[in-house]
Each structure stands twice: as structure tokens, then as C-alpha cells.
Design a protein around this motif. Structure first.
Motif, PDB file in Angstrom:
ATOM      1  N   CYS A  23       0.151  12.917 -30.836  1.00 12.38           N
ATOM      2  CA  CYS A  23      -0.047  14.318 -30.451  1.00 12.38           C
ATOM      3  C   CYS A  23       0.804  14.641 -29.237  1.00 12.38           C
ATOM      4  O   CYS A  23       0.701  13.977 -28.204  1.00 12.38           O
ATOM      5  CB  CYS A  23      -1.522  14.560 -30.141  1.00 12.38           C
ATOM      6  SG  CYS A  23      -1.912  16.224 -29.540  1.00 12.38           S
ATOM      7  N   ARG A  24       1.624  15.645 -29.380  1.00 18.35           N
ATOM      8  CA  ARG A  24       2.427  16.131 -28.255  1.00 18.35           C
ATOM      9  C   ARG A  24       2.075  17.590 -28.032  1.00 18.35           C
ATOM     10  O   ARG A  24       2.219  18.424 -28.939  1.00 18.35           O
ATOM     11  CB  ARG A  24       3.918  15.986 -28.540  1.00 18.35           C
ATOM     12  CG  ARG A  24       4.834  16.533 -27.432  1.00 18.35           C
ATOM     13  CD  ARG A  24       6.299  16.276 -27.758  1.00 18.35           C
ATOM     14  NE  ARG A  24       7.188  16.972 -26.856  1.00 18.35           N
ATOM     15  CZ  ARG A  24       7.504  16.581 -25.634  1.00 18.35           C
ATOM     16  NH1 ARG A  24       6.975  15.461 -25.152  1.00 18.35           N
ATOM     17  NH2 ARG A  24       8.336  17.281 -24.878  1.00 18.35           N
ATOM     18  N   LEU A  25       1.590  17.897 -26.847  1.00 16.17           N
ATOM     19  CA  LEU A  25       1.131  19.241 -26.518  1.00 16.17           C
ATOM     20  C   LEU A  25       1.977  19.834 -25.408  1.00 16.17           C
ATOM     21  O   LEU A  25       2.240  19.169 -24.399  1.00 16.17           O
ATOM     22  CB  LEU A  25      -0.323  19.200 -26.035  1.00 16.17           C
ATOM     23  CG  LEU A  25      -1.433  19.192 -27.096  1.00 16.17           C
ATOM     24  CD1 LEU A  25      -2.747  18.793 -26.449  1.00 16.17           C
ATOM     25  CD2 LEU A  25      -1.560  20.554 -27.760  1.00 16.17           C
ATOM     26  N   VAL A  26       2.406  21.058 -25.598  1.00 15.43           N
ATOM     27  CA  VAL A  26       3.049  21.823 -24.533  1.00 15.43           C
ATOM     28  C   VAL A  26       2.159  23.035 -24.281  1.00 15.43           C
ATOM     29  O   VAL A  26       1.968  23.876 -25.164  1.00 15.43           O
ATOM     30  CB  VAL A  26       4.473  22.260 -24.922  1.00 15.43           C
ATOM     31  CG1 VAL A  26       5.093  23.083 -23.801  1.00 15.43           C
ATOM     32  CG2 VAL A  26       5.339  21.039 -25.213  1.00 15.43           C
ATOM     33  N   LEU A  27       1.594  23.102 -23.079  1.00 15.36           N
ATOM     34  CA  LEU A  27       0.627  24.139 -22.732  1.00 15.36           C
ATOM     35  C   LEU A  27       1.148  25.008 -21.599  1.00 15.36           C
ATOM     36  O   LEU A  27       1.785  24.505 -20.668  1.00 15.36           O
ATOM     37  CB  LEU A  27      -0.696  23.501 -22.295  1.00 15.36           C
ATOM     38  CG  LEU A  27      -1.374  22.549 -23.292  1.00 15.36           C
ATOM     39  CD1 LEU A  27      -2.565  21.861 -22.646  1.00 15.36           C
ATOM     40  CD2 LEU A  27      -1.807  23.316 -24.542  1.00 15.36           C
ATOM     41  N   THR A  28       0.854  26.282 -21.666  1.00 11.42           N
ATOM     42  CA  THR A  28       1.211  27.161 -20.554  1.00 11.42           C
ATOM     43  C   THR A  28       0.202  27.048 -19.422  1.00 11.42           C
ATOM     44  O   THR A  28       0.498  27.444 -18.292  1.00 11.42           O
ATOM     45  CB  THR A  28       1.295  28.629 -21.017  1.00 11.42           C
ATOM     46  OG1 THR A  28       0.025  29.016 -21.572  1.00 11.42           O
ATOM     47  CG2 THR A  28       2.379  28.796 -22.064  1.00 11.42           C
ATOM     48  N   ASP A  29      -0.999  26.520 -19.709  1.00 14.20           N
ATOM     49  CA  ASP A  29      -2.026  26.322 -18.688  1.00 14.20           C
ATOM     50  C   ASP A  29      -2.766  25.032 -19.016  1.00 14.20           C
ATOM     51  O   ASP A  29      -3.386  24.923 -20.083  1.00 14.20           O
ATOM     52  CB  ASP A  29      -3.001  27.512 -18.670  1.00 14.20           C
ATOM     53  CG  ASP A  29      -3.911  27.514 -17.446  1.00 14.20           C
ATOM     54  OD1 ASP A  29      -4.439  26.440 -17.100  1.00 14.20           O
ATOM     55  OD2 ASP A  29      -4.092  28.593 -16.846  1.00 14.20           O
ATOM     56  N   GLN A  30      -2.707  24.050 -18.107  1.00 13.84           N
ATOM     57  CA  GLN A  30      -3.291  22.740 -18.384  1.00 13.84           C
ATOM     58  C   GLN A  30      -4.812  22.789 -18.525  1.00 13.84           C
ATOM     59  O   GLN A  30      -5.415  21.847 -19.047  1.00 13.84           O
ATOM     60  CB  GLN A  30      -2.912  21.752 -17.273  1.00 13.84           C
ATOM     61  CG  GLN A  30      -1.413  21.511 -17.132  1.00 13.84           C
ATOM     62  CD  GLN A  30      -0.818  20.790 -18.330  1.00 13.84           C
ATOM     63  OE1 GLN A  30      -1.534  20.429 -19.260  1.00 13.84           O
ATOM     64  NE2 GLN A  30       0.489  20.588 -18.322  1.00 13.84           N
ATOM     65  N   ARG A  31      -5.458  23.859 -18.076  1.00 13.71           N
ATOM     66  CA  ARG A  31      -6.904  23.969 -18.262  1.00 13.71           C
ATOM     67  C   ARG A  31      -7.286  24.025 -19.737  1.00 13.71           C
ATOM     68  O   ARG A  31      -8.455  23.826 -20.089  1.00 13.71           O
ATOM     69  CB  ARG A  31      -7.432  25.209 -17.538  1.00 13.71           C
ATOM     70  CG  ARG A  31      -7.403  25.120 -16.020  1.00 13.71           C
ATOM     71  CD  ARG A  31      -7.876  26.419 -15.398  1.00 13.71           C
ATOM     72  NE  ARG A  31      -6.962  27.525 -15.674  1.00 13.71           N
ATOM     73  CZ  ARG A  31      -7.188  28.783 -15.312  1.00 13.71           C
ATOM     74  NH1 ARG A  31      -8.330  29.095 -14.697  1.00 13.71           N
ATOM     75  NH2 ARG A  31      -6.296  29.720 -15.589  1.00 13.71           N
ATOM     76  N   ASP A  32      -6.311  24.297 -20.598  1.00 19.20           N
ATOM     77  CA  ASP A  32      -6.584  24.386 -22.035  1.00 19.20           C
ATOM     78  C   ASP A  32      -6.514  23.031 -22.737  1.00 19.20           C
ATOM     79  O   ASP A  32      -6.680  22.972 -23.960  1.00 19.20           O
ATOM     80  CB  ASP A  32      -5.581  25.336 -22.700  1.00 19.20           C
ATOM     81  CG  ASP A  32      -5.887  26.798 -22.416  1.00 19.20           C
ATOM     82  OD1 ASP A  32      -7.075  27.155 -22.395  1.00 19.20           O
ATOM     83  OD2 ASP A  32      -4.934  27.584 -22.219  1.00 19.20           O
TER      84      ASP A  32
END
Length: 488
Positions: A256-265
Motif C-alpha cells: 500500500c502506497r498512500l499520498v495524502l494531503t493531510d496526514q490526519r486521514d
């Protein structure tokens, strides 16, 4: 399960990984808790205690094992096969509701008092909603500490802690290590891409990826989903921002590779991806039941471990189910792609070809029906659905009661049994959802010698309960359709 002492002891002594996440073993002499499949020498039975959750272990004063890392176990399959108060509460806690809205927010969504929820969770899991959410925050913090170079203060708030002190105290209490020591001991290198996280999503074996990833790829909406370089990729609409996830099937985990605009998500994104891929299922229990039917048994033996491809957004899937009524997979993708281009929020994807988030019900509620290239009756069906979703008259989320949601959907114009059950299966996550009127199901049943009229097939399928959604996957897999194969 955790109340059956002898059965738990046998599972621990056999190091049976099937029970990882189902219960946790606490060792009274070392004050450590482990997963049943921990590779160390099992403790003596008189030194074992068993708990239903990591949170209950932590509340009892036990620390997580540094060898087997019980906090990274797959989730309990209980919460995916039930729709009672406890299961719905656990799904909502996994979706981050307590971190965002507190226990009052959890109570509002479930329609129960805070005291009732606390009492029910304590009785079944040995921990209340705050303790369960705290255990989840600790796991999220560990992921961020070990897989990113984020400053510790930023990690504390991204993981949902109210202060750096609470973050430090919780990590030390749960893992017997400081956050800095966790980072030093981390076995993998940290990503250098801003906002990107690379992690492993565990599951109970076996897992057959063919229909799971094949279905998601073959039905993917252009701009929202794609198959690229051996991975299924899609955009995610999340509480604090948005993200892009890449999911790669492996023999013992999903990359799983995630790119998030807000790490709280992060917690929510992981929970939704696990739910989409049905990673908390117990494939042995499912397949053992389906093998009791002599006509299904060869299908199960040929390719065991099929999962039900689900969704990261229940409202999105409901809209797509309406668009897919009585048309081909290609036509359904075309209709959805037009909605995305006209009403979806644009996103940037430097690593691929994703361009938009799927439009929200609010964005679709005011669209002009004449702009839809659909029959008039289906326009009415779609607009009624999105308006009820936008107004909150209809809810399709982790908090949904499956039977109540079915009844509400059946009241909408244009919603027949196929659409209702498709949503129950892939959006609500009911493992017993069943589509006896589906053409592919009836064709597969006839080929296998099963009854193929809806009434007769439903009667035969009573023996497959509560896993009829999985039987559906095995029957669909007999067809030579792209949904049943990993893309080249």
C-alpha cells in the motif's frame, strides 16, 4: 472466541495465524500481549489470559510484543459479518469517528446513548470507545514514526492525539519504547516523497487476488481509478483532505502506497482500503462452509480465498450501481466518467493518470437531468438517490443497519432487488448479500447443475449462509470476463 480458554490455548500452541486479530494472548509473567501466531515459544497455559481487543490488553496493563507486533494483525472478521451495535461501532471507530467527533458523535450516528455504547463495548470487548480509539491512535502513530521522516510533534497531531505529551505517554505505555526508539528500530527505510507513505496491509491466507483486483480494475472509472504497473490505483475523498492510493497484491500482504494531503486521514484511508479489499475476512471459515455443497466444492478447491470486492465510498458505489443498471460494464464506466469530468473535484497525480475525485452527493444533487445520457426513468432514480444522500434522508455508511438500509433503498423509484443487493454486498459489506436474478449468476448456476431460477437458486443457497456474497464470487468466476482476471 476469547472466552473459550481451551480453544485459545490450542490456537496459541499451534501458532495458528488464522486467529491473529480474533483474540490476543496476554502473558501474566512478562506483562506482554501477543497475537496467537507469535513465533516465540508459547507460554504455559496457566500464565495466559485472553482478550478480545488490543485496547483491553492495554487497559489491563500489558505491553505489545516487539516480536510479533500484535497491533499489526488483521482486524477481527466479526465486525465485517455482523450489523449489530458492537459491529457498527467498531466500523465507525475504525473510520476515525471518535477521533473526529468524540463519543457523542459516535452515539449520534448509531442512535444510542453514550452509556449504552460504553456498556456494550465493555461487555463484548473489554474496552470502551475511547480506549479502542486510543489503541488505534497508537498504531497510527507507530506507522508514521516508522515509515516517515515527519517531526514527532506533527505525528502526534496527525495520529489524533490532543497533545505531544499524550502521544509520548501512550507510545511508551503500549510499546515500552519512546517514539525516537521506535524510529531507530524501524526495519524499513522511510519514504522521501512528501506526504507519501508505504506500508503493508496484512490479511488471513489464502487470498485469491484474481477476481478482487480484476473486478476493481475492469469496472474502474477513468480519472478516478486505474491499473498501472501491477497496482490498482484510485483517488480517495477523506475527512480532512484527499488522497491517492496504490495497492499491489502480494503473497502474504497487500503493498500500500498512500499520498495524502493531510496526514490526519491516515487511519481512515487504511481502514477504507482494507474494507474495499475485504482484508479482514476469514477465508477458511467461508470456504469450509461453501465446500459443504458438492457442486461448489470444486470451485473453492480450485481457487480458494476469494474475497468480495467492495468500495471506499458507499455513496459513490450506490450512484455507480444505478448507472450500471441493465447496461454493459463498458457503458457503466462511460456514464460514470462523464459525471466525474463534469462534477468531480480535480486532483494532481504526478505518478499516474488519475485526475478527479468521484463527485459527492452534494455535487450531484443539483445537476440538470437533461444533461444525463440516460433513459428518463433512470434519471429519476439517480436524482432521487443523490438528493436523499445529500439531505441525509438515506445513509449508507459504516453505521448503517443492513436490513434498514435495504428497506430504505427498496422504497426508491427504480430500485429493484438486483440494485439493492449489489449495494448491500459491495457498499454495505453484508457477507450474505445475494443476487439470484443476476444474469451471470443464473448462467453459472445452470452450467454447474445448480437450480438457475431465482426462487430455486435462493432456496439452494440457504445452505451457503451467512456467506452467500462469497458464493456469488465463486459463481461469477466461472465466466470468461475481465472482472475475473488480473490485468496484464
Amino acid at each position: 472466541m476469547h472466552t473459550d480458554f481451551e480453544r485459545c490455548v490450542r490456537a496459541v500452541q499451534a501458532k495458528d495465524t488464522r486467529f491473529d486479530g480474533v483474540f490476543f494472548t496476554a502473558v501474566k509473567t512478562t506483562r506482554i500481549y501477543c497475537r496467537p501466531g507469535c513465533p516465540v515459544v508459547p507460554p504455559k497455559p496457566r500464565n495466559m489470559e485472553f482478550y478480545a481487543s488490543a485496547a483491553a490488553c492495554q487497559q489491563a496493563g500489558f505491553r505489545a510484543c516487539k516480536r510479533c507486533r500484535p497491533d499489526t494483525s488483521p482486524g477481527s472478521p466479526e465486525w465485517n459479518r455482523r450489523a449489530d451495535l458492537t459491529a457498527r461501532a467498531m466500523r465507525l471507530i475504525g473510520d476515525g469517528v471518535v477521533d473526529r467527533d468524540g463519543v457523542p458523535g459516535l452515539a449520534r450516528l448509531l442512535g444510542y446513548s453514550e452509556r449504552q455504547i460504553e456498556r456494550q463495548l465493555l461487555a463484548e470487548l473489554g474496552a470502551g470507545p475511547l480506549a479502542l480509539a486510543r489503541a488505534q491512535r497508537a498504531q497510527t502513530a507507530r506507522l508514521l514514526v516508522e515509515t516517515t521522516g515527519m517531526p514527532m510533534a506533527d505525528i502526534a497531531f496527525a495520529a489524533g492525539f490532543s497533545s505531544v505529551r499524550a502521544f509520548n505517554d501512550t507510545v511508551r505505555e503500549v510499546y515500552a519504547l519512546t517514539p525516537s526508539e521506535l524510529r531507530t528500530r524501524a526495519p524499513h527505510g522511510r519514504t522521501s516523497t512528501p506526504g507519501a507513505l508505504t506500508l503493508r496491509l496484512p490479511f488471513r491466507t489464502p487470498l485469491n487476488p484474481d477476481n478482487l483486483f480484476g473486478h476493481l480494475a475492469a469496472t474502474g472509472v477513468p480519472g478516478v481509478e486505474e491499473w498501472r504497473d501491477g497496482a490498482y490505483r484510485r483517488t480517495l475523498r477523506l475527512p480532512y483532505g484527499h488522497g491517492i492510493v496504490s495497492l499491489t497484491p502480494g503473497p502474504d500482504h497487500i503493498g500500500c502506497r498512500l499520498v495524502l494531503t493531510d496526514q490526519r486521514d491516515l487511519t481512515v484511508a487504511i481502514s477504507r482500503c482494507r474494507r474495499m479489499l475485504d482484508l479482514d475476512a476469514d477465508p477458511v471459515a467461508v470456504d469450509d462452509r461453501l465446500r459443504t455443497d458438492p457442486l461448489l466444492a470444486p470451485l473453492v478447491d480450485k481457487a480458494p480465498g476469494r474475497r468480495v470486492p467492495r468500495t471506499v465510498d458507499e455513496a459513490e458505489f450506490a450512484v455507480r450501481a444505478v448507472l450500471g443498471q441493465q447496461v454493459s460494464t463498458a457503458a457503466a464506466r462511460t456514464h460514470a466518467a462523464r459525471l466525474v469530468l463534469a462534477h468531480g473535484d480535480p486532483v494532481e497525480d504526478p505518478e499516474g493518470g488519475l485526475t478527479h475525485l468521484f463527485p459527492s452527493p452534494d455535487a450531484l444533487a443539483s445537476l440538470d437531468p437533461e444533461s444525463l445520457a440516460l433513459p428518463r426513468s433512470r434519471r429519476t432514480t439517480l436524482l432521487t438517490l443523490v438528493r436523499q444522500l445529500a439531505d441525509g434522508e438515506l445513509t449508507l455508511g459504516p453505521e448503517s443497519d443492513w436490513d434498514e438500509a435495504r428497506a430504505r433503498l427498496a422504497e426508491l423509484p427504480g430500485f429493484g432487488p438486483w440494485t439493492v443487493e449489489a449495494i448491500a454486498m459491495r457498499a454495505l459489506g453484508d457477507p450474505d448479500a445475494f443476487l439470484p436474478t443476476d444474469l451471470g449468476m443464473r448462467r453459472a448456476a445452470q452450467q454447474l447443475g445448480l437450480p438457475h431460477t431465482p426462487v430455486a437458486l435462493t432456496a439452494r443457497a440457504a445452505a451457503w449462509r451467512p456467506w452467500r456474497a462469497y458464493a456469488t464470487q465463486y459463481l461469477w468466476a466461472t465466466d470468461d470476463h475481465p472482472i475475473n482476471f488480473l490485468p496484464a
